[in-house]
Scaffold this motif. Sequence first.
Motif, PDB file in Angstrom:
ATOM      1  N   THR A  65       0.835  -1.206   0.000  1.00 36.85           N
ATOM      2  CA  THR A  65       0.000   0.000   0.000  1.00 36.85           C
ATOM      3  C   THR A  65       0.869   1.255   0.000  1.00 36.85           C
ATOM      4  O   THR A  65       0.964   1.960  -1.000  1.00 36.85           O
ATOM      5  N   VAL A  66       1.510   1.524   1.135  1.00 39.83           N
ATOM      6  CA  VAL A  66       2.363   2.708   1.299  1.00 39.83           C
ATOM      7  C   VAL A  66       3.625   2.299   2.047  1.00 39.83           C
ATOM      8  O   VAL A  66       3.742   1.161   2.512  1.00 39.83           O
ATOM      9  N   SER A  69       2.275   3.605   9.203  1.00 42.05           N
ATOM     10  CA  SER A  69       2.677   4.303   7.981  1.00 42.05           C
ATOM     11  C   SER A  69       3.872   5.207   8.258  1.00 42.05           C
ATOM     12  O   SER A  69       3.995   5.786   9.342  1.00 42.05           O
ATOM     13  N   ASP A  81       0.284   9.912   3.571  1.00 44.84           N
ATOM     14  CA  ASP A  81       1.073   8.700   3.445  1.00 44.84           C
ATOM     15  C   ASP A  81       2.121   8.864   2.343  1.00 44.84           C
ATOM     16  O   ASP A  81       1.958   9.674   1.426  1.00 44.84           O
ATOM     17  N   ARG A 119       4.148   7.314  -0.815  1.00 46.99           N
ATOM     18  CA  ARG A 119       4.168   6.270  -1.842  1.00 46.99           C
ATOM     19  C   ARG A 119       5.561   6.076  -2.421  1.00 46.99           C
ATOM     20  O   ARG A 119       5.795   5.123  -3.172  1.00 46.99           O
ATOM     21  N   THR A 120       6.508   6.966  -2.090  1.00 45.40           N
ATOM     22  CA  THR A 120       7.908   6.820  -2.470  1.00 45.40           C
ATOM     23  C   THR A 120       8.768   7.089  -1.233  1.00 45.40           C
ATOM     24  O   THR A 120       8.325   7.743  -0.275  1.00 45.40           O
ATOM     25  N   GLU A 155       8.100   3.294  -6.452  1.00 43.02           N
ATOM     26  CA  GLU A 155       6.786   3.879  -6.179  1.00 43.02           C
ATOM     27  C   GLU A 155       5.773   2.789  -5.850  1.00 43.02           C
ATOM     28  O   GLU A 155       5.668   1.779  -6.543  1.00 43.02           O
ATOM     29  N   LEU A 156       5.014   3.008  -4.770  1.00 39.73           N
ATOM     30  CA  LEU A 156       3.987   2.075  -4.308  1.00 39.73           C
ATOM     31  C   LEU A 156       2.605   2.598  -4.693  1.00 39.73           C
ATOM     32  O   LEU A 156       2.452   3.753  -5.098  1.00 39.73           O
ATOM     33  N   GLY A 176       0.071   3.646  -2.965  1.00 38.89           N
ATOM     34  CA  GLY A 176      -0.170   4.919  -2.300  1.00 38.89           C
ATOM     35  C   GLY A 176      -1.490   5.056  -1.568  1.00 38.89           C
ATOM     36  O   GLY A 176      -1.728   6.067  -0.923  1.00 38.89           O
ATOM     37  N   THR A 177      -2.361   4.045  -1.630  1.00 39.91           N
ATOM     38  CA  THR A 177      -3.629   4.084  -0.892  1.00 39.91           C
ATOM     39  C   THR A 177      -3.519   3.175   0.322  1.00 39.91           C
ATOM     40  O   THR A 177      -3.132   2.013   0.178  1.00 39.91           O
TER      41      THR A 177
END
Length: 210
Positions: free
Chosen positions: A29-30, A138, A146, A148-149, A169-170, A172-173
């Motif tokens: 996710t993150v 998180s 959050d 994402r990188t 990169e993930l 992100g949610t």
Amino acid sequence: MICPLDDESARRLQDCVAGGGVAVFPSDTVYGICCDPDDEHAAQRLYALKGRPAARACAVMFFSLQRALAALDDLREAEREALAALLPGPVTVLLANPSGRFAPACRVDPATLGLRVPGLDGALAPLAAVEIPLLQSSANLSGEPDARTVEQVPERLREGADLVIDAGELPGTPSTVVDLRDLQEQRRWHVLREGALPREQVRDALAALA
């Protein structure tokens, strides 16, 4: 130091956490920050880095559903069926915790355990080698967006952690949070936060347990 995610950095993650350290790591996710879920000193350090209120619980993450089920040997039948239906994946489940496991993660509510088992597809596959559970939250400052990188992880966390692992990169949610504490006795569950897994997919996965 920032390390790319590979077999070596996955081993370093396990060694870091087992040795009382704090690490930034990727999930499905993150980006998260983690430590040993039985180490109160490490947990206090993680909370201080994030500025997280001391009473707020964190989830415990296993990188294999089989390891989670083996460790949580007091789970009831309906709970095991629900975990098999939802996990691994971008979901945090709340479970009854009659044995009071992982007190540093549960904080003021030792009767409740948050559990994560992420999906480990693609670049995350090396994490399957991590055999120990993690107390995880998180990798952000409390209340902030959050990450994402790795670059979006606050500098305070990157510099304060003993290990930082970069998997690019993930999504992100954040994870969807599902409360399963009423499942065994009342056959009820509740989505407390809709995140990466839509509510409808949770409903479909748990339909047979209603």
